[in-house]
Motif scaffolding. Structure first.
Motif, PDB file in Angstrom:
ATOM      1  N   ILE A 555       0.932  -1.152   0.018  1.00 59.49           N
ATOM      2  CA  ILE A 555      -0.078   0.014   0.011  1.00 59.49           C
ATOM      3  C   ILE A 555       0.882   1.328  -0.123  1.00 59.49           C
ATOM      4  CG2 ILE A 555      -1.833   1.388   1.403  1.00 59.49           C
ATOM      5  CD1 ILE A 555      -2.664  -1.438   2.770  1.00 59.49           C
ATOM      6  N   ILE A 556       0.678   2.028  -0.877  1.00 64.44           N
ATOM      7  CA  ILE A 556       1.751   3.432  -1.125  1.00 64.44           C
ATOM      8  C   ILE A 556       0.686   4.587  -0.991  1.00 64.44           C
ATOM      9  CG2 ILE A 556       3.187   4.559  -2.452  1.00 64.44           C
ATOM     10  CD1 ILE A 556       3.752   1.791  -4.250  1.00 64.44           C
ATOM     11  N   PRO A 557       0.930   5.393   0.228  1.00 67.19           N
ATOM     12  CA  PRO A 557      -0.008   6.494   0.425  1.00 67.19           C
ATOM     13  C   PRO A 557       0.756   7.609  -0.764  1.00 67.19           C
ATOM     14  CG  PRO A 557       1.227   5.998   2.389  1.00 67.19           C
ATOM     15  CD  PRO A 557       1.601   4.987   1.143  1.00 67.19           C
ATOM     16  N   VAL A 558      -0.022   8.296  -1.344  1.00 68.58           N
ATOM     17  CA  VAL A 558       0.637   9.473  -2.202  1.00 68.58           C
ATOM     18  C   VAL A 558       1.486  10.308  -1.152  1.00 68.58           C
ATOM     19  CG1 VAL A 558       0.175  11.184  -3.772  1.00 68.58           C
ATOM     20  CG2 VAL A 558      -1.253   9.395  -3.706  1.00 68.58           C
ATOM     21  N   ASN A 559       0.908  10.714  -0.034  1.00 63.68           N
ATOM     22  CA  ASN A 559       1.553  11.458   0.523  1.00 63.68           C
ATOM     23  C   ASN A 559       1.379  10.867   2.193  1.00 63.68           C
ATOM     24  OD1 ASN A 559       1.461  13.634   2.986  1.00 63.68           O
ATOM     25  ND2 ASN A 559       2.299  15.200   1.209  1.00 63.68           N
ATOM     26  N   TYR A 566      -5.612   6.654   6.030  1.00 65.83           N
ATOM     27  CA  TYR A 566      -6.459   5.843   5.186  1.00 65.83           C
ATOM     28  C   TYR A 566      -5.549   4.658   4.793  1.00 65.83           C
ATOM     29  CZ  TYR A 566      -9.336   4.331   1.602  1.00 65.83           C
ATOM     30  OH  TYR A 566     -10.279   3.748   0.677  1.00 65.83           O
ATOM     31  N   ALA A 567      -4.376   4.745   4.676  1.00 63.54           N
ATOM     32  CA  ALA A 567      -3.557   3.533   4.180  1.00 63.54           C
ATOM     33  C   ALA A 567      -3.419   2.604   5.415  1.00 63.54           C
ATOM     34  CB  ALA A 567      -2.132   3.942   3.922  1.00 63.54           C
ATOM     35  N   ARG A 568      -3.588   3.152   6.511  1.00 63.21           N
ATOM     36  CA  ARG A 568      -3.341   2.148   7.783  1.00 63.21           C
ATOM     37  C   ARG A 568      -4.852   1.128   7.777  1.00 63.21           C
ATOM     38  NH1 ARG A 568       1.358   1.863   8.896  1.00 63.21           N
ATOM     39  NH2 ARG A 568       2.570   3.874   9.083  1.00 63.21           N
ATOM     40  N   LYS A 569      -5.826   2.141   7.420  1.00 57.86           N
ATOM     41  CA  LYS A 569      -7.021   1.516   7.649  1.00 57.86           C
ATOM     42  C   LYS A 569      -7.223   0.552   6.864  1.00 57.86           C
ATOM     43  CE  LYS A 569     -11.690   2.387   6.322  1.00 57.86           C
ATOM     44  NZ  LYS A 569     -12.931   3.200   5.868  1.00 57.86           N
ATOM     45  N   VAL A 570      -6.780   0.854   5.538  1.00 55.85           N
ATOM     46  CA  VAL A 570      -6.886  -0.498   4.329  1.00 55.85           C
ATOM     47  C   VAL A 570      -6.375  -1.536   4.797  1.00 55.85           C
ATOM     48  CG1 VAL A 570      -6.442  -0.808   2.222  1.00 55.85           C
ATOM     49  CG2 VAL A 570      -7.460   1.530   2.590  1.00 55.85           C
ATOM     50  N   GLN A 571      -4.954  -1.251   5.549  1.00 54.57           N
ATOM     51  CA  GLN A 571      -4.153  -2.382   5.687  1.00 54.57           C
ATOM     52  C   GLN A 571      -4.955  -3.241   6.904  1.00 54.57           C
ATOM     53  OE1 GLN A 571      -0.916  -1.226   8.496  1.00 54.57           O
ATOM     54  NE2 GLN A 571       0.377  -2.991   7.728  1.00 54.57           N
ATOM     55  N   LYS A 572      -5.435  -2.405   7.946  1.00 59.96           N
ATOM     56  CA  LYS A 572      -6.050  -3.378   8.973  1.00 59.96           C
ATOM     57  C   LYS A 572      -7.205  -4.081   8.411  1.00 59.96           C
ATOM     58  CE  LYS A 572      -3.787  -2.324  12.506  1.00 59.96           C
ATOM     59  NZ  LYS A 572      -2.551  -2.911  12.243  1.00 59.96           N
ATOM     60  N   GLN A 573      -7.842  -3.362   7.524  1.00 60.68           N
ATOM     61  CA  GLN A 573      -8.937  -4.186   6.906  1.00 60.68           C
ATOM     62  C   GLN A 573      -8.693  -5.555   6.194  1.00 60.68           C
ATOM     63  OE1 GLN A 573     -12.429  -1.960   5.383  1.00 60.68           O
ATOM     64  NE2 GLN A 573     -13.094  -3.865   4.268  1.00 60.68           N
ATOM     65  N   VAL A 583       2.071  -1.194   4.620  1.00 61.23           N
ATOM     66  CA  VAL A 583       2.133   0.442   4.253  1.00 61.23           C
ATOM     67  C   VAL A 583       3.731   0.755   3.973  1.00 61.23           C
ATOM     68  CG1 VAL A 583       1.526   2.554   4.994  1.00 61.23           C
ATOM     69  CG2 VAL A 583      -0.141   0.823   5.399  1.00 61.23           C
ATOM     70  N   GLU A 584       3.741   1.304   2.895  1.00 64.44           N
ATOM     71  CA  GLU A 584       5.064   1.823   2.415  1.00 64.44           C
ATOM     72  C   GLU A 584       5.275   3.203   3.208  1.00 64.44           C
ATOM     73  OE1 GLU A 584       7.658   0.102   0.814  1.00 64.44           O
ATOM     74  OE2 GLU A 584       8.296   1.847   2.027  1.00 64.44           O
ATOM     75  N   THR A 585       6.311   3.381   3.877  1.00 61.73           N
ATOM     76  CA  THR A 585       6.461   4.453   4.388  1.00 61.73           C
ATOM     77  C   THR A 585       7.607   5.169   4.025  1.00 61.73           C
ATOM     78  OG1 THR A 585       7.634   3.507   6.423  1.00 61.73           O
ATOM     79  CG2 THR A 585       5.128   3.994   6.760  1.00 61.73           C
ATOM     80  N   LEU A 608      -2.815   5.308  -3.021  1.00 61.83           N
ATOM     81  CA  LEU A 608      -3.920   5.732  -2.114  1.00 61.83           C
ATOM     82  C   LEU A 608      -3.679   7.375  -2.223  1.00 61.83           C
ATOM     83  CD1 LEU A 608      -4.582   3.122   0.519  1.00 61.83           C
ATOM     84  CD2 LEU A 608      -5.568   3.222  -1.716  1.00 61.83           C
ATOM     85  N   GLY A 609      -4.740   8.126  -2.644  1.00 62.95           N
ATOM     86  CA  GLY A 609      -4.497   9.538  -2.415  1.00 62.95           C
ATOM     87  C   GLY A 609      -5.795  10.248  -2.093  1.00 62.95           C
ATOM     88  N   ASP A 610      -6.108  11.439  -2.308  1.00 63.66           N
ATOM     89  CA  ASP A 610      -7.318  12.140  -2.006  1.00 63.66           C
ATOM     90  C   ASP A 610      -8.764  11.678  -2.696  1.00 63.66           C
ATOM     91  OD1 ASP A 610      -5.972  13.901  -0.866  1.00 63.66           O
ATOM     92  OD2 ASP A 610      -5.861  15.438  -2.344  1.00 63.66           O
ATOM     93  N   ASP A 611      -8.388  11.167  -3.971  1.00 63.69           N
ATOM     94  CA  ASP A 611      -9.723  10.706  -4.612  1.00 63.69           C
ATOM     95  C   ASP A 611     -10.252   9.291  -3.808  1.00 63.69           C
ATOM     96  OD1 ASP A 611      -9.371  12.680  -6.123  1.00 63.69           O
ATOM     97  OD2 ASP A 611      -8.819  11.452  -7.916  1.00 63.69           O
ATOM     98  N   GLU A 612      -9.143   8.459  -3.609  1.00 64.83           N
ATOM     99  CA  GLU A 612      -9.401   7.424  -2.841  1.00 64.83           C
ATOM    100  C   GLU A 612     -10.070   7.467  -1.564  1.00 64.83           C
ATOM    101  OE1 GLU A 612      -6.682   7.822  -4.692  1.00 64.83           O
ATOM    102  OE2 GLU A 612      -7.055   6.369  -6.319  1.00 64.83           O
ATOM    103  N   ILE A 613      -9.611   8.452  -0.822  1.00 68.35           N
ATOM    104  CA  ILE A 613     -10.105   8.541   0.629  1.00 68.35           C
ATOM    105  C   ILE A 613     -11.639   9.237   0.305  1.00 68.35           C
ATOM    106  CG2 ILE A 613     -10.305  10.162   2.538  1.00 68.35           C
ATOM    107  CD1 ILE A 613      -7.199  10.206   2.508  1.00 68.35           C
ATOM    108  N   GLU A 614     -11.658  10.035  -0.634  1.00 69.29           N
ATOM    109  CA  GLU A 614     -13.139  10.682  -0.783  1.00 69.29           C
ATOM    110  C   GLU A 614     -13.986   9.574  -1.037  1.00 69.29           C
ATOM    111  OE1 GLU A 614     -13.037  14.283  -3.226  1.00 69.29           O
ATOM    112  OE2 GLU A 614     -15.194  13.745  -3.681  1.00 69.29           O
TER     113      GLU A 614
END
Ligand code: ATP
Ligand code: ZN
Length: 650
Positions: A555-559, A566-573, A583-585, A608-614
């Motif tokens: 999982i790569i968060p854009v920022n 959100y990346a962590r939430k996806v990971q947990k699920q 999650v790549e940090t 994962l970026g803004d659009d994905e969170i939204e």
């Protein structure tokens, strides 16, 4: 002038003057034949193109079109290598062992004593000298010499002297002469050095003189040669691919395992990534066995030496065992080389009835074998290994039925792992060397025939190999190829009438008597975790199907700041669904991180970026694909879970 008669392969007989040379014979037939004739054979023995034919016989020219000519070329290339080495000042004092052709190549065993050791960095210089000798186009001639002459001629070459001394007294000694270079040689060489144009040195490795570990270690220089440059290029390409596929290379690149002298030879360390693959295999096979009524146990890796004396391992398998440990109180402990005696102890622990049979005892059993250091290879040949072992105790009349059911289970497992490239081998005892095996001719005849009958009944193809049986009985081995081209046993099923006897195993029959003798089947379905994992790495070239992949979702968060949560939430699920997600940090460019995920052959990469969170979505890139897809998190989870349960990779 005396004449001789040569009989050609088509039956034609022609007369020549004694002393005629194969090159003249070829030229008389046609110039073009002479041009492509590499060597000749008289009554099955090689005669060089420029050597004299002294007597008549069956005569044959070997041309570049014959497969044998390739061997002749590569054999000649090994001599060319030796000649080139001797001409280079830093290797001028080198001693030489043997230099044969091998499949698609050649080698020469060399010993430069305390002088410079050959390394791949020397190859360009050596190859340049080889090319120079090729340009000189030195004729290659053979000559018979006496033993005394030979001993004098090679007086400075201790290895050659040993070879000469080992020849039977009546064996003629021949040498091959090419310019200033002389080889002890039986023939089968090209007419002159100019014929060897397309060659390459490949590698250098340590190897014991004549393969014996108490002999000095020599440097074995490998190379290859072909008639056409395009064939050489194709071969080098094949070798590069094999290397890329080699489980040791991939194991290093993907951080799966390592071996080191500090830990000990043949004792691999499983890193988290490799351990994950192994754990998946272990869980899979244990579950499969539980489904098939296997009883799983844990038994000690160390046992009283007497156990292996009773079993016969101490008499027949000692060379593969580590020395016993003296406990100082009369007890000797032994690291087990096989798990059979331990499982026999489980059987023997209580009286058994025919109602308990077949009794299937299984374990991921760790064992140790005293493998020679020269044979150790990555994960595929090690000294400590864990076998997916199982022993079935069965009524003699149910033996074939049980054998077939094990075979069926094994083939089901192979399907789940997508293993299709294998051959069945029936391994019999070596009738010439019976003291390696239990001495009971009748048992061997009977059980070997039984094994064959079962395979014939199942209409399965197999080949037979003498000398490959276990000391207690014949086996069915599943043979697979490694990236390096060698063949190895992956799985095995073995018949055994002997250990039940040695340990006096019994069961109560329907007649109420406790004097019935069970038969034993030994089997390893996925074999050892080590060798099986090595096999999987090479088969999948490191791109494991999702269920085996060390990491399934990267999982790569854009920022990290804005999208990390959100990346962590996806990971947990995903983790809650039993998936392996990370999650790549790392602070690096997006493009770099995506490429890295591909290099690491991770099945799914999420960005994962803004659009994905939204939208509470994920943008997915699958391994090996360029396009991405945006979908809901729930759909993605469903897809990966389905992928895992399907085993195979699309
Ligand atoms: P090999 O002929 O390869 O030495 P074997 O016939 O002695 O093997 P078995 O006693 O039948 O082997 O052992 C069961 C299984 O253990 C084999 O099918 C093979 O997969 C595996 N195995 C044997 N030796 C090694 C080793 N040194 N390293 C890893 N796995 C091994
Ligand atoms: Zn066994």
């Amino acid at each position: 002038m005396a004449t001789i008669k040569l009989t050609f392969p088509d039956g034609a007989v022609k007369e020549y003057e004694a002393g005629v040379k194969p090159i003249d014979v070829a030229n008389q037939i046609s110039k073009s034949l002479a041009k492509k004739s590499v060597s000749a054979k008289l009554d099955g023995h090689y005669v060089g193109m420029h050597d004299e034919i002294k007597h008549g016989g069956a005569f044959q020219l070997i041309t570049t079109a014959d497969a044998e000519a390739g061997d002749i070329l590569r054999h000649s290339a090994s001599h060319l290598l030796a000649q080139a080495l001797k001409r280079l000042p830093k290797f001028a004092e080198m001693h030489f062992g043997v230099g044969p052709y091998i499949e698609n190549g050649f080698y020469y065993d060399t010993d430069n004593g305390a002088g410079n050791q050959v390394s791949v960095e020397d190859f360009p210089e050596i190859e340049a000298m080889m090319h120079k000798i090729v340009k000189e186009d030195l004729p290659i001639l053979s000559r018979k010499i006496s033993r005394d002459e030979a001993l004098k001629m090679f007086a400075n070459d201790p290895y050659k002297i040993e070879l000469i001394e080992d020849l039977p007294a009546d064996e003629p000694i021949t040498i091959a002469i090419q310019g200033d270079h002389i080889e002890l040689d039986k023939g089968g060489l090209v007419p002159s050095t100019g014929w060897i144009k397309h060659f390459k040195l490949i590698s250098v490795a340590g190897s014991y003189w004549r393969g014996k570990s108490d002999n000095p270690v020599m440097q074995r220089i490998y190379g290859t040669a072909f008639w056409k440059d395009s064939d050489l290029e194709a071969d080098l390409q094949r070798r590069a691919e094999a290397k890329e596929r080699d489980h040791r290379t991939i194991g290093r690149d993907l951080d799966l395992f390592f071996t080191s002298q500090e830990v000990g030879s043949g004792l691999p360390v499983w890193l988290p990534n490799g351990a994950t693959i192994r754990r998946q295999v272990e869980r899979y096979i244990v579950d499969k066995e539980l489904e098939n009524d296997y009883l799983h146990v844990y038994t000690p890796v160390l046992s009283n030496l007497n156990l292996y004396k009773t079993s016969g391992h101490w008499d027949h398998y000692r060379d593969d065992m580590f020395p016993p440990m003296d406990m100082g109180d009369g007890e000797f402990l032994e690291l087990r080389p096989m798990n059979c005696p331990s499982h026999i102890m489980v059987y023997k622990h209580k009286p058994r009835s025919y109602r308990d049979l077949p009794m299937r005892i299984a374990e991921l059993g760790m064992m140790h074998r005293y493998e020679k250091s020269g044979a150790l290879t990555g994960l595929s040949r090690v000294r400590e290994m864990t076998l997916n072992d199982g022993h079935t105790f069965v009524e003699p009349e149910k033996l074939e039925e049980e054998f077939k059911s094990i075979l069926q289970m094994m083939m089901g497992v192979y399907e789940d792992f997508n293993i299709t490239d294998y051959r069945f081998r029936l391994s019999y005892r070596d009738p010439e060397n019976t003291d390696k095996y239990f001495d009971d001719d009748e048992m061997w005849e009977k059980s070997q025939a039984q094994l064959k009958r079962a395979m014939d009944d199942l209409k399965l193809d197999y080949y037979e190999a003498e000398g490959e049986a276990a000391f207690y009985g014949p086996k069915l081995d599943v043979q697979t190829k490694t990236a390096l081209g060698g063949e190895e046993t992956l799985s095995t099923i073995q018949l055994d009438f002997l250990l039940p006897d040695r340990f006096n195993l019994t069961y109560v029959g329907e007649d109420g008597q406790d004097n019935h003798r069970p038969v034993m089947l030994h089997r390893g379905i996925v074999g050892t975790m080590e060798r099986f994992t090595a096999y999987l790495i090479e088969m999948y070239k490191g791109a494991f199907p999702t269920w085996l992949a060390p990491l399934q979702v990267q999982i790569i968060p854009v920022n990290l700041g804005a999208h990390g949560q959100y990346a962590r939430k996806v990971q947990k699920q995903l983790q809650a669904a039993g998936l392996r997600a990370h999650v790549e940090t790392k602070d690096a460019k997006m493009g770099y991180l995506i490429r890295e995920a591909q290099t690491n052959k991770i099945p799914y990469t999420l960005v994962l970026g803004d659009d994905e969170i939204e939208g509470q979505t994920v943008t997915v890139r699958q391994y090996g694909q360029d396009q991405t897809k945006t979908m809901s998190l729930a759909d993605f989870e469903g897809q990966v879970v389905a992928d895992v349960s399907n085993y195979s990779r699309e």
